[in-house]
Design a protein around this motif. Structure first.
Motif, PDB file in Angstrom:
ATOM      1  N   TYR A 163       0.838  -1.211   0.000  1.00 49.53           N
ATOM      2  CA  TYR A 163       0.000   0.000   0.000  1.00 49.53           C
ATOM      3  C   TYR A 163       0.870   1.257   0.000  1.00 49.53           C
ATOM      4  O   TYR A 163       0.613   2.210  -0.743  1.00 49.53           O
ATOM      5  N   ILE A 194      -5.547  -3.216  -1.586  1.00 51.43           N
ATOM      6  CA  ILE A 194      -4.550  -2.996  -2.627  1.00 51.43           C
ATOM      7  C   ILE A 194      -5.230  -2.859  -3.985  1.00 51.43           C
ATOM      8  O   ILE A 194      -4.863  -1.995  -4.797  1.00 51.43           O
ATOM      9  N   THR A 324      -3.376   0.752   5.991  1.00 49.96           N
ATOM     10  CA  THR A 324      -3.091   2.142   5.639  1.00 49.96           C
ATOM     11  C   THR A 324      -2.473   2.941   6.776  1.00 49.96           C
ATOM     12  O   THR A 324      -1.885   4.001   6.539  1.00 49.96           O
TER      13      THR A 324
END
Length: 326
Positions: A163, A194, A324
């Motif tokens: 990511y 992703i 994230t």
């Protein structure tokens, strides 16, 4: 040198001496000496465009780019007669600072002027082409490095790293890498987060080619530039509208569940909820909000559909945060 009001002034002879000495030093590229003579004229507002130009050249010569950039930008706004001199110096500063993209953008804007002198236009094109070559070379090197890092992240199943690399790749044109990343969109081992990041990367660069994506046992073909983003799609706006009454009663809870909604949609994207799912998602979000803030006890018995969506939203949020870092 001091007048009756205590203000510092430069007497004509001293002013002329500093000017002559400073400009002579500039011509001989003795920039530190030039600065010693020209800075007083500038600070006491006794500097014309020739002096300021000499001082800017000297600052650039000694690497004092920040100060030179600030003064140069200001002079470009107020000095019409010497505008192109200051423009040339400013572009030189950007070049020395390695701000090649900013330089190219500025040159593109200036070249749109119809009354641009031919000599200036030629100089700007030269600076633009040199900067573009350097920037293209840097981008190629960075892209190659990121792709090496990407392959390592794929081999090591490091989803968080995947990511992070995609966020860096966002500034690159995906066209040369389209076929490679299309494969990840249909690969069952690629994480849904992703896959969404890849689609949004394509979308941000206006990719018009039809692209297949496989998620949650389903496969569809999309045109990235034609589908709405996860946050602006009409069904998401509809869900937010259904939650607005909570904003009035419990603004903190509203912020929490809207954030959870957006993360859930991000995971699902581009497989967005249908109208038939809206009620279940709303109820699941309300329950999660109540649980999070401990506003009231969750009912012991809830419908299987709502329970299913509640679990999906919880899992989606856990995965989104873990990958994230948000």
């Amino acid at each position: 040198m001091d007048n009756s009001k205590g203000e510092v002034v430069l007497f004509p002879k001293w002013r002329e001496k500093l000017r002559k000495k400073g400009l002579e030093a500039v011509r001989h590229q003795q920039y530190e000496e030039a600065i010693e003579s020209l800075e007083p004229l500038f600070h006491y507002r006794e500097a014309d465009d020739e002096v300021i130009t000499g001082l800017l050249i000297s600052w650039v010569g000694t690497g004092e780019y920040v100060q030179a950039e600030e003064v140069c930008l200001n002079r470009m706004k107020v000095s019409e007669s010497a505008y192109f001199q200051y423009l040339h110096i400013y572009i030189t500063i950007l070049f020395h600072e390695g701000k090649y993209r900013e330089l190219m953008t500025l040159v593109e804007e200036v070249l749109e002027q119809e009354d641009l002198p031919g000599e200036v236009r030629t100089q700007l094109w030269q600076m633009y082409n040199v900067s573009k070559d350097i920037e293209d070379s840097h981008q190629k090197e960075e892209q190659e490095y990121l792709m090496e890092e990407w392959q390592e992240a794929i081999n090591g199943q490091q989803i968080e790293k995947q990511y992070s690399i995609l966020m860096k790749l966002k500034s690159f044109d995906p066209a040369p890498l389209m076929e490679t990343f299309r494969g990840y969109l249909t690969d069952e081992e690629t994480h849904p987060v992703i896959k969404t990041a890849i689609i949004l990367w394509f979308q941000s660069h206006g990719v018009e080619e039809s692209t297949s994506i496989h998620k949650f046992g389903k496969t569809i073909s999309i045109v990235p530039v034609e589908i709405g983003s996860p946050s602006t799609h009409y069904i998401v706006k509809h869900l937010e509208l259904r939650l607005t009454h909570i904003e009035q009663e419990h603004p903190i809870m509203y912020d929490i569940i809207v954030t959870m909604l957006h993360r859930y949609i991000y995971i699902r994207y581009p497989f967005l909820p249908t109208e038939n799912e809206v009620t279940y998602i709303i109820e699941a979000l309300k329950m999660l909000g109540n649980e999070y803030l401990q506003l009231e006890e969750t009912p012991i018995r809830i419908g299987p559909e709502t329970e299913s969506y509640k679990k999906d939203i919880e899992v989606a949020n856990q995965q989104y945060r873990a990958i994230t870092g948000e």
